[in-house]
Design a protein around this motif. Sequence first.
Motif, short mmCIF file in Angstrom:
data_model
loop_
_atom_site.label_atom_id
_atom_site.label_comp_id
_atom_site.label_asym_id
_atom_site.label_seq_id
_atom_site.Cartn_x
_atom_site.Cartn_y
_atom_site.Cartn_z
N PRO A 107 0.80 -1.59 0.00
CA PRO A 107 0.05 0.24 -0.31
C PRO A 107 0.98 1.30 -0.31
N ASP A 127 -9.43 4.58 -9.46
CA ASP A 127 -8.87 3.22 -10.44
C ASP A 127 -9.02 3.39 -11.66
N VAL A 151 -5.07 0.71 -0.57
CA VAL A 151 -4.43 -0.81 -0.56
C VAL A 151 -5.03 -1.33 -1.69
N PRO A 153 -6.38 -4.01 -4.51
CA PRO A 153 -7.19 -5.31 -4.32
C PRO A 153 -6.70 -6.93 -3.25
N TRP A 155 -4.99 -6.38 -1.29
CA TRP A 155 -3.96 -6.81 0.38
C TRP A 155 -4.45 -7.38 1.47
N LYS A 156 -4.16 -7.97 2.18
CA LYS A 156 -4.71 -8.45 3.09
C LYS A 156 -4.12 -8.00 4.52
N GLN A 159 -4.21 -2.74 9.43
CA GLN A 159 -4.21 -1.42 9.81
C GLN A 159 -3.47 -0.67 10.78
N VAL A 166 -7.96 3.32 5.95
CA VAL A 166 -7.98 2.68 4.79
C VAL A 166 -8.79 3.20 3.59
N ARG A 168 -9.21 1.07 -0.07
CA ARG A 168 -9.29 -0.20 -0.91
C ARG A 168 -9.41 0.37 -2.84
N SER A 169 -8.65 0.15 -3.95
CA SER A 169 -8.72 0.35 -4.94
C SER A 169 -9.02 -1.17 -5.58
N GLU A 170 -10.06 -1.45 -6.47
CA GLU A 170 -10.16 -2.32 -6.90
C GLU A 170 -9.62 -2.51 -7.99
N ASN A 172 -4.61 -2.11 -9.82
CA ASN A 172 -3.36 -2.25 -8.63
C ASN A 172 -2.66 -1.09 -8.81
#
Length: 467
Positions: A107, A127, A151, A153, A155-156, A159, A166, A168-170, A172
Motif C-alpha cells: 500500500p 481506479d 491498498v 485489491p 492486500w490482506k 491497519q 484505509v 481500497r482500490s479495485e 493495482n
Amino acid sequence: MTFAKPTRLLLAGVSLLLSASAWADFTASPEEARGIAKEAYLYGFPVVEMYKTLYTQAVDKTGANFKAPFNRIGNTAKVFTPKDTAFVTPNSDTPYSFVWMDLRAEPLVLTLPQIAEERYYSVQLIDLFTHNFAYLGTRSTGNKGGHFMVVGPDWKGQQPLNIDRVVRSESNIAYALYRTQLFDDKDLEKVRKIQGNYKVQTLSQYLKQPAPATPAKISWPKPTASMTDSPELFRYLNFMLAFAPAQDSEKDLLARFARIGIVAGQPFDLKALSVEQRKALDDGISDAKAEFAAFKKDQVDTHQVVSGDFFGTRDHLDNNYLYRYAGANMGIFGNSADEAAYIGYFVDSGGKPANGAKHSYTLHFAKDQLPPADAFWSLTMYDGKSKLLVANHQQRYLINSRMLPNLKRDADGGLTLYVQHSVPLKEQRSNWLPAPHGPFYAVLRLYLPKPEVANGQWKQPALTPIN
C-alpha cells in the motif's frame, strides 16, 4: 475462457506474458463482433484514455507533461493554461498535484497537512476504470490533515494504529488527483507551501520496515495517435485489464469480449484479423460513437442528465458504460456529485452549438441566484475542437466567485457575463470571458454544491446569443 487465473499471473509478471506471440481466438461472427466491439469500445475508452494521462505524467520522463515517477508526488504550483495538454477539460482554479500509484507490492500512505478552514482542497482517488473510489480532503475528512492508506485489491494486512483511514482500490494501478484552491495570483506561494507538505510513502517507508520484494518491471506500450479512435484501443485495454481482477458483475461481459480477442493481459494483434473481422470492429466503434452523439444531443445538451451521473464509484455508476464513456469523453477525472457539480454549456438557448465565430453570448444570473456552492464556483472556457483552455490576449480562462468584487453588477443586483470572441464594450470588459473564433463550450463548476443544485430548486441560466 476464465479470467481470474491469467490476471493473477500477470500481476506478478506483466512484461513476460505481454511479449507472448499467442493471442486470444477471435470466435465471433462478423455480425456478433460488431455488437461486441460497440460494447467493448464504450467499456474500454475510459480505461485507455486514462492510460494516455498515465503515460505522459508517470512514464514518459522526456515529455512536457511528465510529473513524477510512480508512487511519488508531482506538484504543479500554477494554474493550468492552454499549454497544458495532459487531459481534456482541466480546471484552472485549483493547482493540481498528481500521484500515480502502483499498489502491486504494498500500500501507499498519503499524508495531508492541516490547512486553513476557508481553503478548499481534495484528493480524488481514481481506479483504472475511472471510478472515484474515495475522497480525502475538505468534504470527506476535513482540513485537519492526517495519514491515509490506499491498498490494492489483493492486500490482506492489518491497519497500523496511527493510520486514520484505509481505502481500497479495485485495481493495482490507481491515481490520486489533488486539488488545492488558489485564491488569486498573489496566493500562489501559499499553495506551493501546502503542496510541499503533501507526503507520499510506501507502507514500509512509513513504518520504517524492510520493503517487500520488488514486483516485475512493466513494459509500458507507447501511445499512438489513433489509440482511442480505432480497434487499437483493444490492445491497450488488454494491457490495462491485467492490473484489475475481474469483478463478479462483469464476468459475463468479459467472456463476451473474449470472443473478439479482448482478454486481460493478452496481446491483441490487428494484423491477424481478416478484412471482414477488422471491418466489424470498425463498424462497432462507429456505432458506439453514434450512440454517444445521439445521447449527448438528446440528454446531455438538454441537461436531462448531469455530470453527477457520469462520475462516482462503481456502485454509483452501476456498470452504466455509456455514462462512464460520456464522462471520460467530455471531461475525464471529473468529480463525484457530492464534491462538485459540472454544468456544460455546449449549446445556446436555442439549442444551437456554441460558436464564437457566429455569435456573442450573455449568461445572466438574477439577483440572489448566483451558483450555490459552499466552497466556490467557476465558469471556464474550452475550445470545442481540442477540449483545452482557450488562448487569449487577456490570459483569462475563467470567471469565478473569488472575482466577484471586481465584476460589475446589473442595476438590479444581478450579474451578466459576456461570453464572446470580440472585445466587448469598455463597461462590459470586467465581465468578459473570451471565447475562440469557432466552436467552444463552457463548464460551470460548483465545488461543494448546495442541496438546491441536486434537488432542482436552483436553475442554471441559459447561454443566450446577443442579437
